[in-house]
Every structure is written in C-alpha cells, then in structure tokens.
Design a protein around this motif. Structure first.
Motif, PDB file in Angstrom:
ATOM      1  N   THR A 123       0.831  -1.194   0.000  1.00 34.74           N
ATOM      2  CA  THR A 123       0.000   0.000   0.000  1.00 34.74           C
ATOM      3  C   THR A 123       0.867   1.247   0.000  1.00 34.74           C
ATOM      4  OG1 THR A 123      -1.775  -1.145   1.185  1.00 34.74           O
ATOM      5  CG2 THR A 123      -1.799   1.257   1.217  1.00 34.74           C
ATOM      6  N   ARG A 124       1.877   1.258   0.843  1.00 43.35           N
ATOM      7  CA  ARG A 124       2.762   2.433   0.911  1.00 43.35           C
ATOM      8  C   ARG A 124       3.503   2.660  -0.403  1.00 43.35           C
ATOM      9  NH1 ARG A 124       5.200   3.531   6.522  1.00 43.35           N
ATOM     10  NH2 ARG A 124       3.782   2.565   8.019  1.00 43.35           N
ATOM     11  N   VAL A 125       4.081   1.583  -0.942  1.00 36.91           N
ATOM     12  CA  VAL A 125       4.947   1.768  -2.109  1.00 36.91           C
ATOM     13  C   VAL A 125       4.153   2.170  -3.346  1.00 36.91           C
ATOM     14  CG1 VAL A 125       4.947  -0.634  -2.938  1.00 36.91           C
ATOM     15  CG2 VAL A 125       6.951   0.810  -3.302  1.00 36.91           C
ATOM     16  N   TYR A 126       2.948   1.627  -3.515  1.00 31.95           N
ATOM     17  CA  TYR A 126       2.166   1.965  -4.701  1.00 31.95           C
ATOM     18  C   TYR A 126       1.437   3.299  -4.561  1.00 31.95           C
ATOM     19  CZ  TYR A 126       2.784  -2.329  -7.373  1.00 31.95           C
ATOM     20  OH  TYR A 126       3.310  -3.345  -8.135  1.00 31.95           O
ATOM     21  N   VAL A 127       0.861   3.528  -3.404  1.00 35.01           N
ATOM     22  CA  VAL A 127       0.026   4.721  -3.243  1.00 35.01           C
ATOM     23  C   VAL A 127       0.865   5.981  -3.102  1.00 35.01           C
ATOM     24  CG1 VAL A 127      -1.692   5.819  -1.761  1.00 35.01           C
ATOM     25  CG2 VAL A 127      -1.861   3.376  -2.264  1.00 35.01           C
ATOM     26  N   LYS A 128       1.999   5.896  -2.421  1.00 40.44           N
ATOM     27  CA  LYS A 128       2.812   7.087  -2.158  1.00 40.44           C
ATOM     28  C   LYS A 128       3.855   7.362  -3.235  1.00 40.44           C
ATOM     29  CE  LYS A 128       2.216   6.852   2.855  1.00 40.44           C
ATOM     30  NZ  LYS A 128       2.895   6.851   4.182  1.00 40.44           N
ATOM     31  N   ASN A 129       3.912   6.506  -4.258  1.00 41.20           N
ATOM     32  CA  ASN A 129       4.917   6.699  -5.305  1.00 41.20           C
ATOM     33  C   ASN A 129       4.299   6.549  -6.695  1.00 41.20           C
ATOM     34  OD1 ASN A 129       7.698   6.678  -3.725  1.00 41.20           O
ATOM     35  ND2 ASN A 129       6.420   5.053  -2.834  1.00 41.20           N
ATOM     36  N   PRO A 130       3.287   7.392  -7.005  1.00 36.10           N
ATOM     37  CA  PRO A 130       2.643   7.264  -8.311  1.00 36.10           C
ATOM     38  C   PRO A 130       3.658   7.381  -9.446  1.00 36.10           C
ATOM     39  CG  PRO A 130       2.120   9.376  -7.273  1.00 36.10           C
ATOM     40  CD  PRO A 130       2.789   8.548  -6.236  1.00 36.10           C
ATOM     41  N   GLU A 131       3.553   6.524 -10.389  1.00 40.45           N
ATOM     42  CA  GLU A 131       4.420   6.386 -11.558  1.00 40.45           C
ATOM     43  C   GLU A 131       5.859   5.999 -11.179  1.00 40.45           C
ATOM     44  OE1 GLU A 131       5.723   8.427 -15.769  1.00 40.45           O
ATOM     45  OE2 GLU A 131       4.462   9.572 -14.416  1.00 40.45           O
ATOM     46  N   ARG A 132       6.415   6.626 -10.141  1.00 34.34           N
ATOM     47  CA  ARG A 132       7.790   6.308  -9.759  1.00 34.34           C
ATOM     48  C   ARG A 132       7.973   4.829  -9.464  1.00 34.34           C
ATOM     49  NH1 ARG A 132       8.433   9.142  -5.127  1.00 34.34           N
ATOM     50  NH2 ARG A 132       9.175  11.014  -6.202  1.00 34.34           N
ATOM     51  N   VAL A 133       6.961   4.201  -8.850  1.00 34.77           N
ATOM     52  CA  VAL A 133       7.098   2.798  -8.481  1.00 34.77           C
ATOM     53  C   VAL A 133       7.255   1.917  -9.714  1.00 34.77           C
ATOM     54  CG1 VAL A 133       4.595   2.383  -8.412  1.00 34.77           C
ATOM     55  CG2 VAL A 133       6.136   0.918  -7.109  1.00 34.77           C
ATOM     56  N   PHE A 134       6.621   2.269 -10.822  1.00 33.58           N
ATOM     57  CA  PHE A 134       6.737   1.460 -12.026  1.00 33.58           C
ATOM     58  C   PHE A 134       8.128   1.618 -12.650  1.00 33.58           C
ATOM     59  CE2 PHE A 134       2.201   2.447 -11.544  1.00 33.58           C
ATOM     60  CZ  PHE A 134       1.715   1.156 -11.444  1.00 33.58           C
ATOM     61  N   ARG A 135       8.662   2.844 -12.619  1.00 26.83           N
ATOM     62  CA  ARG A 135      10.029   3.035 -13.099  1.00 26.83           C
ATOM     63  C   ARG A 135      11.024   2.317 -12.195  1.00 26.83           C
ATOM     64  NH1 ARG A 135      11.660   7.883 -12.428  1.00 26.83           N
ATOM     65  NH2 ARG A 135       9.816   8.910 -11.576  1.00 26.83           N
ATOM     66  N   PHE A 136      10.760   2.332 -10.893  1.00 26.39           N
ATOM     67  CA  PHE A 136      11.647   1.668  -9.928  1.00 26.39           C
ATOM     68  C   PHE A 136      11.659   0.162 -10.146  1.00 26.39           C
ATOM     69  CE2 PHE A 136      11.963  -0.458  -5.726  1.00 26.39           C
ATOM     70  CZ  PHE A 136      13.279  -0.120  -5.414  1.00 26.39           C
TER      71      PHE A 136
END
Length: 385
Positions: A336-349
């Motif tokens: 929840t934290r990683v997806y919700v608090k990092n929009p778009e960035r999480v997919f690049r990460f």
C-alpha cells in the motif's frame, strides 16, 4: 554432428523471443536450432506487464488487453493508482507462440526440433546439447532450461504461486477500462496474499489469487479463496468458469550466471531475468535479449555488460524479500505504501529505470525500522552465511 551458429535450448518465451530478435537484426542469416519438448500450440500461460506508452514493444499487435487505469485495494487506500505514461498489458501465451512461430517459419535458416534435452556442455570448439541421444553443436548455446538452486540458506527463496479463473458472469459486473492489480481484502494468514481482476469485457474477467511465501497450498485451497472472493466482492449473478491457470515463479536472490561457460549463455529465469521482489519476467527478458543480440551484432559476443552500480537493485530485492520472509511488517501495508505514495515512480523503480535520488524518495515512504533491520540481516546472511 551438425553444427549451427546458435542453439537455443528451450523454446518457451525466452528462447522464442531470442530467435525473433535474431531475425530482426543483421544476424538474421545465421543458422539457428531451437530445441524444446513441447510444440507450443496451447494457451499455457499469460504474461502481464506495464509498459511506457511511447515505448511499445514488438508484440504490440498481439496484446490481448490493455488498461490505461489500474486500481488498488490496500490497508489505507482503495482506488485508482497514478500510472502516468504507463499502461498495463496482458499477452496470452498462445498469441505469442503463433506470432513468433509464424515469423520464424519465414526463415529457412531456423530449425525447430521437438526433443527432450538431456545435457548441455561446453567444449573447446563450442557449446553442445545432447537431446534424445543426438549431439548438436554451435558457436553459442542459449539455455533457458537450467534450474536455479533454491535451497541455499544464504539466499531468500520464496515462491510466487497463483491460480486463476477466467469467469463469465451472468450480470455485467466488470469495468473493462479498469484493472485491479492488487486487492488485499482476503485473509493474509501472515503471508502476502492478494487477488487481481483483469476484465476482458463487462461480463468476463481473469480472477487470480496470488501468494508470496515458501509453501504451496492444496489445490482446493486456491479454489476456496477464489470462490469466496467472487461471491463476496463481485455481483456476478452467477458465473461459469471458462478456463483455469496455475503457475509458480521463483522469488529468489540466488546468484545467477548469464555466462557459466565460454560458449553457453543462460537466458530468461535461468539467466536472472525474473525480478526477485516481484516475479515479473516478461519485460526484463525482452530487454536483456535485445541487449544480447545488439552486442552480438556489434562485437560478436552476446554477453551483456552491466555497471557495478546497477547491482544495487539486487540488494533492494534482497532487502524486500527479507522483509517478507521474516514477516518484519505486514506485506499488505508495505505494498500500500509503495504503490500509493509513489505514483508512476514505483513502475520506473520496478523496471530499474530510476536514478538513486528517486530511489531514496521511494525508500522514505517505507517503514524504516523493518527495512533497516532487513538490510543488516541481508548483509550478515550474504557475508557470513
């Protein structure tokens, strides 16, 4: 003994993709032998992945479904996720096999044999494959059949296992423009457990129950969770199960070798293309294979060069696996934290396309003590066993 320029041991996604990329390069006239025990004439799997809309791959024409919007149901948030320029896509195995095999059939330099591979070895003159008692030799053997060792205690060896139903509902209960990529509203039992829902139309969808842990379930346990989820959260009015699928993907930080010998190259999961922290394999395999073919076309060698700093992502994967393995923090809250608090960035990460500053920003959204403890635990395990 017939000799080839390249032998591809294993004609699944990785092997067929490599053969396809060879036909699209200056190496298209090289002799290639593909060995596999299956004809690849059935829909045996489905690949899902996200992709930047400006970087569509060569299989765009056979994408089965794609979604501009994905939703998420976690501990503190339920709703759409910010994907930015990314799209979520589904590719069916049968469509991939037909497309690639049709392309390969245009090239008389490419042979396919349905055999059982018995041994792969390196010799002074090239790589050799023994299959059904016959020995084949080539300048390079590309091996996707090697089985990773998943029992070394220095490594984190989890499994991603899943069972899915393609259901047809009586009532229109799905939004075909939205895919639910993680729904944690099921009992966690101390694991990481979620369901995802990929709609094909208003009445048809793939409902898949996925777990990250060390132990497979009995088949009826997967069915029980799927049945409960459909009954509890989907207003189907009744449904028919049209297809089922089951799979197991290693989530391990075991050290992999792309170059175990002078004339042997490992590809796909065998070569480390499966991302340990997520199990995603398709896009990483495509990226690695394109780099290999480009290297061969330019320098004659397929071996990829990676910078030392790029290995930081392997450390990140190990830390995340340690958090899951040791139950340092509830997995549903971590995601929840990683997806919700990092929009778009999480997919690049997760695609390993971020810069270090972006990674630091993402890390600040994680519970610091569980991940700090996991970092030191990984260091101890890797250095001292």
């Amino acid at each position: 003994m017939k000799r080839y320029d390249f032998i591809i041991a294993g004609g699944g996604m990785a092997g067929l993709s490599l053969a396809y990329y060879l036909t699209q390069s200056s190496l298209r006239h090289k002799s290639v032998l593909i060995l596999d025990r299956e004809p690849k004439n059935r829909n045996d799997r489905t690949w899902c992945f996200w992709e930047h809309r400006d970087a569509a791959g060569p299989f765009e024409s056979i994408i089965f479904r794609q979604w501009e919007t994905v939703t998420f149901h976690g501990t503190t948030y339920a709703g759409p996720l910010g994907m930015g320029a990314y799209q979520y896509k589904m590719l069916r195995g049968i469509d991939f096999y037909r497309f690639v095999l049709d392309e390969l059939a245009k090239w008389p330099t490419i042979e396919r044999k349905q055999v059982t591979i018995e041994q792969i070895s390196d010799t002074p003159t090239g790589g050799q494959v023994k299959a059904d008692g016959v020995i084949y030799e080539a300048d390079y053997v590309f091996d996707s059949t090697f089985q990773l060792s998943l029992d070394d205690r220095k490594n984190h060896n989890l499994l991603q296992h899943f069972k899915g139903w393609i259901i047809e509902a009586e009532k229109p209960c799905f939004d075909p423009d939205k895919a639910e990529i993680m729904d944690f509203r099921i009992e966690q039992h101390g694991d990481c457990r979620f369901v995802y829902v990929l709609p094909f139309d208003e009445k048809t969808a793939l409902i898949e129950f996925t777990l990250f842990n060390e132990q497979l379930l009995a088949d009826d346990q997967y069915d029980r969770v799927l049945r409960h989820y459909v009954d509890q959260y989907l207003e189907t009015g009744g449904y028919i199960i049209r297809e089922t699928e089951f799979g197991i993907i290693p989530m391990s930080d075991v050290r992999t070798e792309e170059k175990p010998a002078k004339h042997i190259v490992r590809i796909g999961t065998s070569g480390g293309a499966t991302k340990a922290s997520t199990g995603y394999t398709f896009q990483r395999t495509q990226r690695y294979l394109r780099e290999m073919v480009q290297n061969m076309a330019q320098s004659g060698t397929p071996f990829r060069q990676t910078g030392w700093f790029d290995h930081r992502f392997k450390l990140y994967d190990s830390i995340f696996l340690n958090v899951l393995e040791q139950h340092r923090h509830p997995a549903d809250d971590v995601f929840t934290r990683v997806y919700v608090k990092n929009p778009e960035r999480v997919f690049r990460f997760l695609d390993e396309d971020t810069h270090f500053l972006d990674e630091l920003k993402l890390f600040t959204t994680m519970p610091w003590w569980p991940f700090t403890s996991a970092f030191f635990a990984v260091m101890r395990r890797k250095w001292f066993g």
